[in-house]
Design an enzyme around this catalytic site. Structure first.
Site, PDB file in Angstrom:
ATOM      1  N   SER A  88       3.413   5.461   1.310  1.00  0.00           N
ATOM      2  CA  SER A  88       3.010   6.148   0.374  1.00  0.00           C
ATOM      3  C   SER A  88       2.243   6.745   0.870  1.00  0.00           C
ATOM      4  O   SER A  88       2.770   8.357   1.388  1.00  0.00           O
ATOM      5  CB  SER A  88       1.711   5.440  -0.481  1.00  0.00           C
ATOM      6  OG  SER A  88       1.673   5.344  -1.792  1.00  0.00           O
ATOM      7  N   ASP A 141      11.093   1.973  -7.175  1.00  0.00           N
ATOM      8  CA  ASP A 141       9.281   2.547  -6.842  1.00  0.00           C
ATOM      9  C   ASP A 141      10.456   3.812  -8.140  1.00  0.00           C
ATOM     10  O   ASP A 141      11.201   5.221  -7.408  1.00  0.00           O
ATOM     11  CB  ASP A 141       9.814   3.293  -5.794  1.00  0.00           C
ATOM     12  CG  ASP A 141       8.728   3.921  -5.600  1.00  0.00           C
ATOM     13  OD1 ASP A 141       7.130   4.028  -6.346  1.00  0.00           O
ATOM     14  OD2 ASP A 141       8.036   4.045  -4.283  1.00  0.00           O
ATOM     15  N   HIS A 170       6.599   0.390  -6.174  1.00  0.00           N
ATOM     16  CA  HIS A 170       6.392   1.113  -5.156  1.00  0.00           C
ATOM     17  C   HIS A 170       5.624   0.369  -4.057  1.00  0.00           C
ATOM     18  O   HIS A 170       6.201   0.360  -2.811  1.00  0.00           O
ATOM     19  CB  HIS A 170       5.547   2.335  -6.034  1.00  0.00           C
ATOM     20  CG  HIS A 170       4.900   2.829  -4.802  1.00  0.00           C
ATOM     21  ND1 HIS A 170       5.349   3.764  -4.371  1.00  0.00           N
ATOM     22  CD2 HIS A 170       3.344   2.425  -4.558  1.00  0.00           C
ATOM     23  CE1 HIS A 170       4.799   4.673  -2.681  1.00  0.00           C
ATOM     24  NE2 HIS A 170       3.385   3.904  -2.869  1.00  0.00           N
TER      25      HIS A 170
END
Lengths: 373, 373
Positions: free
Chosen positions: B156, B320, B353
């Site tokens: 991320s 995601d 995610h």
């Protein structure tokens, strides 16, 4: 008001407000009486009242369907779809659009006066469902002398009402057009609405809904609208419309002003919404949408919701991630299982959920063709 | 602190805080001095300092990577990935994780004391970028005597830092592992962050960021976290985890309590976040992420950001939707164009995610294999 006076009225878009005695028995167990309904009509009702079409609006919509809004002067929200010679042809159909129960545009809702206290209902207004909205519309049609609709038409939450109409009053609906909609709110749909509700309730001006003689919780409502607005647009649409483009200034500000166009756009969407919408109505209507699950109301099987008395037209948009095509397909499968005639089209559009409100010649042709059949 | 004392320490997870004189020149033009950095290390640095791995944390993460949080006692956030015999093997590597600049876990940020005023910086803290975070980490590595990293690893926002490391200091990075990340924030990414910032700023307790001796803007921050949290999960994951299941009570309340499990879950996520995170830090770090666009920093062409000196491993997850696989593919194409060795895997996961933080034997194998090569 008499039907004769309605038919005689030559002005396009007759805006009315009616107070119906009810009582309206709500899904939550409460009873509402009287029931105020603001609505507009277009065209002329046939002698046998067989040419009526009910158009149902979305979450933050109103009954100013096809004529300018009386206060803002803005065009009706579906003017491109409804009018003489348009897909929903008012030369042929008598079109009714009513502000939904729980809203704030003239129909009974939390901002209305509670006859018992003489003050605004606020959070004492009973929690409502999509089916309750439909029941209120049925009262209005009774009042207008319309026993059976030629069609009920709606997009998004309007589509939920159209489905609920067919499920609740199958004998009163000849046809239903359901656009960019769903038969139930998913966990993600509920999650986004819950963020919005918490944003409203976090605003100290909300005061448990008792703000009608004070400052309204505008900042919380603006945040709620911003979050919801993202779900109305596709990622590709946002990229096409804004990308990472900056505002007028040449470079990043290295501050917290709206540097990016998409930030400025969202802020504007949030702020302008608070001028026209009541925060409590936002709570009530999002709650109704989250409670909505047609299958659950019919023993857990969606096909049980439908009879074969109504023919259906379903339309989805390929970039709609709020109510994606899979939700429409699930409805089509249930309609097939119920033996109801159904046509279904997935349209291609870059604009996500909002596509149903935008210019779409394909959608126009589909609606016109279905209603003309 | 000397390197010798570091190497001699047998306790797993050495938590330190260092004040580096800097000055740190920031992208926004400001200069920061001193620069406080909180960090943890695991394992032993080789004599030639050639076995160091920097792990970069995500938006709301911290440097408590693989040992229990000193206050909460919770396990380190990537304990399953980092440790003796684990994919990032601390028997072999000297692993460093530093709290990012702008955060609130011990590194310089808006909650730190401004040496000029003797009070918390608040919104007077300079706006920072992902590259500024990386520059601060480079100062720390200088301090630790690490000239070149065996690898930089992150998921991320941690992946953004890993990419920025390779772009900013190509000679200092032998390998980079970039998981569930992107080379730029899209309009939709910015939009979600802007909702969060507006939610914080709408809270009257925010007071233009000057709240450190008063009540914090917890309600606004909770709403911001709720909105963001939806983007960390997939629609399918939410459906699997919660669906439309109700809380303990049997039926809908027809009120505004958390009827649905997903509502209760989100409210909990929002509230618990405010116990551990500073609202101003949330503004600063989301701003840094929104400003992030590696191509823009390199003449508009992403391939220009990369040299062939670093080998890369990219991993995305198929559900995601925050940083979808297409974003990783764009990075892979740019790396190919730059002649940098790269391996890329899209993993299948229902969890969206957040999958990069969850148990994933495939991810473990990929990371272990890449670092072992």
């Amino acid at each position: 008001m008499s039907l004769a006076s309605l038919s005689d009225d030559q002005r396009f878009g007759l805006s009315r407000r009616v107070s119906l005695p009810g009582p309206l028995h709500l899904d939550g167990g409460a009873t509402l009486s009287p029931v105020e309904i603001a609505y507009e009509t277009y065209g002329t009702l046939d002698r046998d009242a067989g040419n009526a079409i009910l158009v149902c609006h979305a979450l933050t919509g109103d009954h100013h369907l096809a004529s300018p809004h009386p206060r803002t002067g803005k065009p009706g929200w579906w003017q491109r779809m409804v009018g003489p010679g348009k897909p929903i042809d008012t030369n042929r159909f008598f079109v009714v659009c009513a502000n939904v129960l729980g809203s704030c545009m003239g129909s009974s809702g939390p901002a209305s006066i509670n006859p018992v206290t003489g003050r605004a209902w606020g959070m004492a207004f009973p929690v409502i469902t999509i089916r309750d909205m439909v029941r209120a519309q049925a009262l209005l049609l009774d009042h207008l002398g319309i026993a059976r609709l030629a069609a009920v038409v709606g997009g998004s939450m309007g589509g939920m009402q159209a489905l609920s109409w067919a499920a609740t009053y199958p004998q009163r609906v000849a046809a239903a057009v359901v656009i960019a909609s769903t038969a139930r709110h998913t966990a993600q749909n509920i999650a986004f609405h819950e963020v919005g509700r918490q944003a409203v309730m976090a605003d100290p001006n909300w005061r448990e809904g008792d703000y009608y003689d004070r400052e309204a919780p505008a900042r919380g409502l603006a945040v709620a609208r911003m979050a919801a607005h993202i779900t109305y647009l596709s990622e590709a649409g946002l990229t096409e419309k804004f990308g990472r483009r900056l505002q007028a200034r040449e470079a990043k500000s290295f501050g917290f002003d709206a540097d990016f166009q998409v930030e400025s756009y969202l802020r504007h969407q949030g702020l302008s919404f608070t001028d026209r919408f009541d925060a409590n109505s936002y709570l009530y209507i999002t709650r109704a949408m989250d409670y909505y699950d047609l299958a659950e109301e019919h023993g857990g099987r969606l096909a049980n919701a439908f009879a074969s008395a109504t023919r259906f037209c379903l339309v989805s948009f390929d970039t709609d991630w709020l109510y994606p095509t899979a939700e429409s397909r699930a409805i089509v499968q249930a309609l097939n299982a119920a033996g109801a005639p159904v046509s279904f089209v997935e349209l291609s559009s870059p604009y996500g959920h909002d596509a149903f409100l935008l210019d779409s010649p394909e959608l126009d042709r589909i609606v016109a063709g279905f209603l003309g059949a």
